[in-house]
Design a protein around this motif. Sequence first.
Motif, PDB file in Angstrom:
ATOM      1  N   GLU A 182       0.870  -1.177   0.000  1.00  0.00           N
ATOM      2  CA  GLU A 182       0.000   0.000   0.000  1.00  0.00           C
ATOM      3  C   GLU A 182       0.909   1.230   0.000  1.00  0.00           C
ATOM      4  OE1 GLU A 182      -2.269  -0.454   3.557  1.00  0.00           O
ATOM      5  OE2 GLU A 182      -3.251  -2.295   2.887  1.00  0.00           O
ATOM      6  N   ILE A 183       1.002   1.893  -1.135  1.00  0.00           N
ATOM      7  CA  ILE A 183       1.908   3.036  -1.257  1.00  0.00           C
ATOM      8  C   ILE A 183       1.077   4.314  -1.185  1.00  0.00           C
ATOM      9  CG2 ILE A 183       3.682   4.139  -2.664  1.00  0.00           C
ATOM     10  CD1 ILE A 183       4.358   1.440  -3.827  1.00  0.00           C
ATOM     11  N   GLU A 184       1.257   5.041  -0.086  1.00  0.00           N
ATOM     12  CA  GLU A 184       0.453   6.231   0.185  1.00  0.00           C
ATOM     13  C   GLU A 184       1.233   7.527  -0.004  1.00  0.00           C
ATOM     14  OE1 GLU A 184      -2.457   4.280   3.577  1.00  0.00           O
ATOM     15  OE2 GLU A 184      -0.577   5.200   4.212  1.00  0.00           O
ATOM     16  N   GLN A 185       2.556   7.414  -0.158  1.00  0.00           N
ATOM     17  CA  GLN A 185       3.407   8.590  -0.351  1.00  0.00           C
ATOM     18  C   GLN A 185       4.694   8.140  -1.027  1.00  0.00           C
ATOM     19  OE1 GLN A 185       4.287  10.022   3.582  1.00  0.00           O
ATOM     20  NE2 GLN A 185       5.324   8.151   4.208  1.00  0.00           N
ATOM     21  N   ASP A 186       5.411   9.090  -1.611  1.00  0.00           N
ATOM     22  CA  ASP A 186       6.707   8.761  -2.196  1.00  0.00           C
ATOM     23  C   ASP A 186       7.620   8.226  -1.102  1.00  0.00           C
ATOM     24  OD1 ASP A 186       5.526   9.922  -4.376  1.00  0.00           O
ATOM     25  OD2 ASP A 186       6.880  11.648  -4.490  1.00  0.00           O
ATOM     26  N   ALA A 187       8.277   7.106  -1.361  1.00  0.00           N
ATOM     27  CA  ALA A 187       9.097   6.495  -0.311  1.00  0.00           C
ATOM     28  C   ALA A 187      10.121   5.551  -0.920  1.00  0.00           C
ATOM     29  CB  ALA A 187       8.224   5.732   0.684  1.00  0.00           C
ATOM     30  N   ALA A 188      11.262   5.445  -0.249  1.00  0.00           N
ATOM     31  CA  ALA A 188      12.277   4.466  -0.630  1.00  0.00           C
ATOM     32  C   ALA A 188      11.757   3.060  -0.353  1.00  0.00           C
ATOM     33  CB  ALA A 188      13.563   4.719   0.146  1.00  0.00           C
ATOM     34  N   PHE A 189      12.083   2.136  -1.256  1.00  0.00           N
ATOM     35  CA  PHE A 189      11.728   0.742  -1.052  1.00  0.00           C
ATOM     36  C   PHE A 189      12.739   0.086  -0.121  1.00  0.00           C
ATOM     37  CE2 PHE A 189       8.791  -0.760  -4.668  1.00  0.00           C
ATOM     38  CZ  PHE A 189       8.072   0.422  -4.636  1.00  0.00           C
ATOM     39  N   SER A 190      12.310  -0.950   0.577  1.00  0.00           N
ATOM     40  CA  SER A 190      13.224  -1.727   1.414  1.00  0.00           C
ATOM     41  C   SER A 190      14.213  -2.489   0.539  1.00  0.00           C
ATOM     42  CB  SER A 190      12.445  -2.723   2.270  1.00  0.00           C
ATOM     43  OG  SER A 190      11.469  -2.075   3.059  1.00  0.00           O
ATOM     44  N   SER A 191      15.399  -2.723   1.075  1.00  0.00           N
ATOM     45  CA  SER A 191      16.417  -3.502   0.381  1.00  0.00           C
ATOM     46  C   SER A 191      16.290  -4.979   0.761  1.00  0.00           C
ATOM     47  CB  SER A 191      17.808  -2.987   0.753  1.00  0.00           C
ATOM     48  OG  SER A 191      18.817  -3.777   0.149  1.00  0.00           O
ATOM     49  N   PHE A 192      16.350  -5.851  -0.257  1.00  0.00           N
ATOM     50  CA  PHE A 192      16.273  -7.295  -0.039  1.00  0.00           C
ATOM     51  C   PHE A 192      17.409  -7.979  -0.801  1.00  0.00           C
ATOM     52  CE2 PHE A 192      11.936  -6.064   1.012  1.00  0.00           C
ATOM     53  CZ  PHE A 192      11.619  -6.892   2.071  1.00  0.00           C
ATOM     54  N   PRO A 193      18.618  -8.007  -0.230  1.00  0.00           N
ATOM     55  CA  PRO A 193      19.747  -8.666  -0.907  1.00  0.00           C
ATOM     56  C   PRO A 193      19.459 -10.143  -1.147  1.00  0.00           C
ATOM     57  CG  PRO A 193      20.519  -7.286   0.902  1.00  0.00           C
ATOM     58  CD  PRO A 193      19.033  -7.348   1.022  1.00  0.00           C
ATOM     59  N   GLY A 194      19.834 -10.616  -2.345  1.00  0.00           N
ATOM     60  CA  GLY A 194      19.642 -12.009  -2.703  1.00  0.00           C
ATOM     61  C   GLY A 194      18.241 -12.351  -3.166  1.00  0.00           C
ATOM     62  N   ILE A 195      17.350 -11.351  -3.200  1.00  0.00           N
ATOM     63  CA  ILE A 195      15.941 -11.554  -3.558  1.00  0.00           C
ATOM     64  C   ILE A 195      15.657 -10.883  -4.898  1.00  0.00           C
ATOM     65  CG2 ILE A 195      13.552 -11.066  -2.883  1.00  0.00           C
ATOM     66  CD1 ILE A 195      14.884 -13.012  -0.975  1.00  0.00           C
ATOM     67  N   ASP A 196      14.939 -11.580  -5.774  1.00  0.00           N
ATOM     68  CA  ASP A 196      14.400 -10.953  -6.980  1.00  0.00           C
ATOM     69  C   ASP A 196      12.934 -10.620  -6.729  1.00  0.00           C
ATOM     70  OD1 ASP A 196      16.687 -10.896  -8.539  1.00  0.00           O
ATOM     71  OD2 ASP A 196      16.343 -12.905  -9.340  1.00  0.00           O
ATOM     72  N   ARG A 197      12.455  -9.594  -7.430  1.00  0.00           N
ATOM     73  CA  ARG A 197      11.104  -9.096  -7.192  1.00  0.00           C
ATOM     74  C   ARG A 197      10.390  -8.840  -8.509  1.00  0.00           C
ATOM     75  NH1 ARG A 197      11.280  -4.318  -2.709  1.00  0.00           N
ATOM     76  NH2 ARG A 197       9.035  -4.715  -2.932  1.00  0.00           N
ATOM     77  N   GLU A 198       9.058  -8.942  -8.469  1.00  0.00           N
ATOM     78  CA  GLU A 198       8.227  -8.473  -9.576  1.00  0.00           C
ATOM     79  C   GLU A 198       7.047  -7.733  -8.962  1.00  0.00           C
ATOM     80  OE1 GLU A 198       6.498  -9.856 -13.898  1.00  0.00           O
ATOM     81  OE2 GLU A 198       7.772 -11.192 -12.719  1.00  0.00           O
ATOM     82  N   LEU A 199       6.825  -6.514  -9.461  1.00  0.00           N
ATOM     83  CA  LEU A 199       5.794  -5.632  -8.928  1.00  0.00           C
ATOM     84  C   LEU A 199       4.740  -5.420 -10.007  1.00  0.00           C
ATOM     85  CD1 LEU A 199       5.694  -4.129  -6.140  1.00  0.00           C
ATOM     86  CD2 LEU A 199       6.388  -2.073  -7.380  1.00  0.00           C
ATOM     87  N   VAL A 200       3.463  -5.568  -9.636  1.00  0.00           N
ATOM     88  CA  VAL A 200       2.349  -5.391 -10.565  1.00  0.00           C
ATOM     89  C   VAL A 200       1.409  -4.331 -10.000  1.00  0.00           C
ATOM     90  CG1 VAL A 200       0.457  -6.515 -11.805  1.00  0.00           C
ATOM     91  CG2 VAL A 200       2.478  -7.853 -11.135  1.00  0.00           C
ATOM     92  N   LEU A 201       1.099  -3.313 -10.786  1.00  0.00           N
ATOM     93  CA  LEU A 201       0.151  -2.295 -10.346  1.00  0.00           C
ATOM     94  C   LEU A 201      -1.253  -2.901 -10.294  1.00  0.00           C
ATOM     95  CD1 LEU A 201      -0.258   0.781  -9.680  1.00  0.00           C
ATOM     96  CD2 LEU A 201      -0.890   1.044 -12.097  1.00  0.00           C
ATOM     97  N   LEU A 202      -1.841  -2.922  -9.108  1.00  0.00           N
ATOM     98  CA  LEU A 202      -3.199  -3.450  -8.941  1.00  0.00           C
ATOM     99  C   LEU A 202      -4.253  -2.359  -9.008  1.00  0.00           C
ATOM    100  CD1 LEU A 202      -2.935  -6.030  -6.007  1.00  0.00           C
ATOM    101  CD2 LEU A 202      -2.889  -6.468  -8.468  1.00  0.00           C
ATOM    102  N   ARG A 203      -3.977  -1.255  -8.328  1.00  0.00           N
ATOM    103  CA  ARG A 203      -4.984  -0.202  -8.159  1.00  0.00           C
ATOM    104  C   ARG A 203      -4.281   1.137  -8.100  1.00  0.00           C
ATOM    105  NH1 ARG A 203      -8.678  -1.042  -3.022  1.00  0.00           N
ATOM    106  NH2 ARG A 203      -8.672  -3.169  -3.857  1.00  0.00           N
ATOM    107  N   GLY A 204      -4.903   2.150  -8.681  1.00  0.00           N
ATOM    108  CA  GLY A 204      -4.321   3.487  -8.657  1.00  0.00           C
ATOM    109  C   GLY A 204      -3.955   3.954 -10.054  1.00  0.00           C
ATOM    110  N   ASN A 205      -3.493   5.204 -10.129  1.00  0.00           N
ATOM    111  CA  ASN A 205      -3.241   5.849 -11.419  1.00  0.00           C
ATOM    112  C   ASN A 205      -1.811   5.737 -11.908  1.00  0.00           C
ATOM    113  OD1 ASN A 205      -5.928   6.776 -11.740  1.00  0.00           O
ATOM    114  ND2 ASN A 205      -5.522   8.441 -10.304  1.00  0.00           N
ATOM    115  N   GLY A 206      -0.962   5.076 -11.140  1.00  0.00           N
ATOM    116  CA  GLY A 206       0.394   4.853 -11.639  1.00  0.00           C
ATOM    117  C   GLY A 206       1.461   5.058 -10.592  1.00  0.00           C
TER     118      GLY A 206
END
Length: 200
Positions: free
Chosen positions: A45-69
């Motif tokens: 749930e992204i409510e404001q501009d913010a740095a993402f957490s770091s996850f060394p050794g982890i790959d990620r995929e992010l999909v926009l579910l809701r919102g304008n972008g």
Amino acid sequence: MRPISYVIPANEYRRERWKNGLGWTREIVRYPDAADWDWRLSIAEIEQDAAFSSFPGIDRELVLLRGNGLRLRFDDGEEVVLLPPHQRHRFAGERGLTGELIDGLTHDFNLMWRRDAVEAELLHRPLVGPMLFFAEPGVRWAIHLLAGQAHFDRACGLPPLWAGDTALLVSGEGRKRFVLEGGGEILAIRLQDKRSDGNG
């Protein structure tokens, strides 16, 4: 204790702080259910501009579910914009980045996996009739219903899916077929264990 395969209703997702404390996420499932998981599904749930957490050794995929972008601004200069409906991006979890809202808050499906332990593939598909999924030792599926309604065939023994729910499909021993029917849209995530011991 949960059965091998099960459905997680959206109202049972666990809401918790991001690792860096700058936002909230609703955790759908992690495997194993421990701090040193091999893979994890959640909805950020992204409510404001913010740095993402770091996850060394982890790959990620992010999909926009809701919102304008959402704009992903990486520390190395790359910028990626996720726009509706359901644009996505795959990236390494140790890369520094900031998420910037384009016009209001967003909800974003977040698949994370330990790259030395798991191979992950995320598919976005319309659900317009029966779909088959085969789980086998070392390979499981997670099905997230984006929109609509769906149900598994009676032999699966699973309850129906409503929009926002997630099903985890595991074979146990041998190969197992799951038939999903209904109408709507799904995210289908195939998770293959690189260190499989043959127990699914």
